[in-house]
Structures are given as C-alpha cells and as structure tokens.
Design an enzyme around this catalytic site. Structure first.
Site, mmCIF file in Angstrom:
data_model
loop_
_atom_site.group_PDB
_atom_site.id
_atom_site.type_symbol
_atom_site.label_atom_id
_atom_site.label_comp_id
_atom_site.label_asym_id
_atom_site.label_seq_id
_atom_site.Cartn_x
_atom_site.Cartn_y
_atom_site.Cartn_z
ATOM 1 C CD GLU A 155 -2.821 -1.263 2.434
ATOM 2 O OE1 GLU A 155 -2.703 -0.405 3.325
ATOM 3 O OE2 GLU A 155 -3.679 -2.164 2.470
ATOM 4 C CD GLU A 268 -4.214 -8.302 1.987
ATOM 5 O OE1 GLU A 268 -5.078 -7.660 2.608
ATOM 6 O OE2 GLU A 268 -3.015 -7.967 1.961
#
Ligand code: XIL
Length: 357
Positions: A155, A268
């Site tokens: 991220e 995920e």
C-alpha cells in the site's frame, strides 16, 4: 397412498444424499490452476486446523509477520524479535505440505513508532534505512526456503494523488534521491529483500489497483521496479464486495499487470455483503445476499481459471465467517460473512459455486 410414501422417501433420500456428499478440497480441485491460500493467526491453526488442512495448500500470516508482531522491540538482536507466531504458522504449513507467503515487510500501519524515532526526535533517513535493512535481512534469512514470496511493500500508493504521504516510511526515507520516480523507501525495501534472499519472489501488494487511476499508478510503479529487476509479482488484495468490482474489470487488471512480465496473485480475497460506504448492519446473512455472493464468487473464479497462466495464487483473507477482520472493519462490531465457509465451518453456497462449475 403407497406411491406418495414412495416418492417422499425418495425425496428424503435425495436430500440426505446431497447433505452427506463429501466436501471436496478446494486445493485439490484447483491443483491444475493455482494454489489456494488462507490468511491465518497462530490460534486459527487450532480452531480451524482441520478445515485448513483439508482446503488450502498455501498460508499467509494475517498479522504474525507484521513489524509490530514479529519485531516489537528496538534493535536487531534476537531479543528484539518475537518469532513464535510466525514460526508456528510456518511449521503448520510444512507439516501439511503447504507453501507460505510472507506478509508484509514495509507498510504504513502496524509498524512501531520507535522505528521512526531518533535522538533528536524523528530518526534520520540513514537510521530508518538501516533499521529497514536489518529487519528485512533478518526475516528473509530466517525464512529462506520456507517463505517463497514476500509482500515487500504494501500500500505505497494513495487512493488519490501519487504516493501515500501519510506513511512514516515515506516521511522519513521517501525522498527520491536516485531520481527514478519512486520513493526511495519503496525501492530500498526491494533492494534489501533481493539481496537478503535472491530465491524469494518479491511482490508489490495493494488494494483498489484493479481499476481506474490507481491501476495505472500501480502499473507504472511495478514497471519501474521490474526494469530494475526488483519485482516478480503484483498482489491485488481483493477486499471486494458482492456488488463490485465485476469480474471483467478484474480480468483486465490481471492481463494489464501480466503484460509487464510479472506474476499476478489475488492475495487477500473476501467479498463483503455490504456495499462500500454502507454502515447498516444485518442480523444474519440474508438468502438473497448469499445467492448474490455465490454468483459473484463464481464469476470471479471463472476469470481466475481462465487467467491461470498469469495468476499464480488466490489467497482468502481468512477461512470461515466466524473469524474475519470485516467484523471490525470498516464498521466496528458489525457482523459480515465474506468467506466460503460459514460461522459453523460448513460450506456455503459460495463454496459450491467455486468448487463446482
Ligand atoms: C488486517 C488484519 O486482518 C487485521 O487483523 C489487523 O487488525 C489489521 O490488518 N490489507 C492488508 C492486511 O494488507 O494486512 C490487513 O489485515 C487488511 C487490509
């Protein structure tokens, strides 16, 4: 009368034979395509051990390899680390012949503030980079040959704008001194990882990179890292909902990243039953939402199978609906049902939609 009895007996037999039908192993069903993974906590190995052993052939630590868990104290000698949770996950995987993904080395969350503190307040760039190198080298050395792939940077991209400037990594070591267009905090992490374990596959991992401007920015980041020989794959997190994104969007993203010559993984995966931004809460999983979830999972996995040459793994963020981070995010204390197995560990409609097509 006799006929009625006969038919209802058949009906009962039919229903019970469906119920009694053995639950196939997703890992076995997907053997020709890609490994099936799940995120686990050390405790999950006890509470969900049988389900994991039967269903998946890849594990990732939901939290146990993050800096605050594995490296809670200052310094780099062994007393600064706590490997117990991560080691337990790796041992379980080895016992069951599963592979392990490492998650995650550099992230703006779950990094203790002391990493960014120095004598005069904020640590210097040189101090932060040295701590980063030590941390990465320690982990990749310890788990060499046991963890086959690492989410090196998680991220780094902002939702809007360029880089995530609220990251303490960016603030202390982000300056682009080598002028390659990427914050040095990200490039250095990949360099340290590459030299610590040249056998590990190195991934850039992020959410929301399957569409729009963030897809383009992720594409450019991975392209630049690939030109330097520093990245092997992209992890599309896949924290989606039963409403968005559609499977075609995901397919286009997989192909776009793969065109760079890197692997793609869904790292995920979970499908919330709530629309993003909806803060309402449901007392139970409504049947219409369960059907929608099954249909969305079916469409996504149809794309995943078609892209199997480019997709090298699909990992769920959990295994059953009794343990999901979505019970506390984005609305604390709200129940969600994002996975393939229910709170009772039984296969949901979504499971059958993925396992049988
Ligand atoms: C989440 C975990 O599931 C939670 O238990 C923890 O409290 C916060 O982090 N993107 C990621 C994961 O890359 O590391 C996050 O995991 C979920 C979002």
């Amino acid at each position: 009368m006799r006929r009625v009895v006969f038919f209802s007996a058949l009906l009962v037999a039919g229903i019970s034979s469906i119920e009694a039908q053995p639950v196939p192993s997703l890992a076995a069903v997907y053997q020709p395509y890609f490994p099936i993974g799940a995120a686990v906590e050390p405790q999950t190995l006890q509470t969900h051990g049988d389900l994991l052993a039967a269903q998946v052939n890849s594990l990732v630590a939901e939290n146990a390899m993050k800096w605050d868990h594995i490296h809670p104290r200052r310094g780099n000698d062994s007393s600064a680390y706590n490997f117990s949770g991560a080691d337990a996950i790796v041992a379980f995987a080895q016992e069951h012949g599963m592979r392990v993904r490492g998650h995650t080395l550099i992230w703006h969350q779950q990094g203790p503030p002391m990493v960014f503190r120095g004598a005069g307040g904020q640590a210097t760039r040189a101090e932060v980079l040295e701590r980063m190198r030590d941390h990465i080298t320690t982990l990749l050395t310890r788990y060499r040959g046991k963890v086959y792939a690492w989410d090196v940077v998680n991220e780094a991209l902002a939702d809007a704008g360029a880089w995530r400037t609220d990251s303490p990594w960016f603030q202390t070591a982000g300056a682009d001194e080598d002028g390659d267009g990427i914050p040095d905090s990200s490039v250095k992490a990949f360099e340290y990882a590459r030299s610590a374990d040249p056998t590990a596959k190195l991934f850039y991992n992020d959410y929301g990179i399957e569409a729009g401007d963030k897809l383009e920015r992720a594409y450019n980041l991975v392209k630049a890292l690939k030109q330097k020989g520093l990245v092997d794959g992209v992890g599309i997190q896949g924290h989606w909902s039963i409403y968005t994104p559609d499977a075609g969007t995901v397919r286009a993203a997989i192909e776009r990243f793969a065109s760079l010559g890197v692997e793609v993984q869904i790292t995920e995966l979970d499908l919330s039953v709530y629309r993003w931004g909806d803060t309402s809460s449901l007392p139970e999983l409504r049947p219409d939402l369960a059907s929608r979830q099954a249909a969305r999972y079916a469409a996504l996995f149809e794309v995943f199978r078609k892209e199997a040459g480019k997709l090298t793994g699909v990992t769920f963020w959990g295994v059953a609906d009794d343990e999901t981070w979505l019970d506390s995010f984005p609305v604390a204390g709200r129940k969600d049902w994002p996975l393939l197995f229910g709170t009772d560990h039984q296969p949901k409609g979504a499971f059958w939609a993925v396992a049988r097509w």
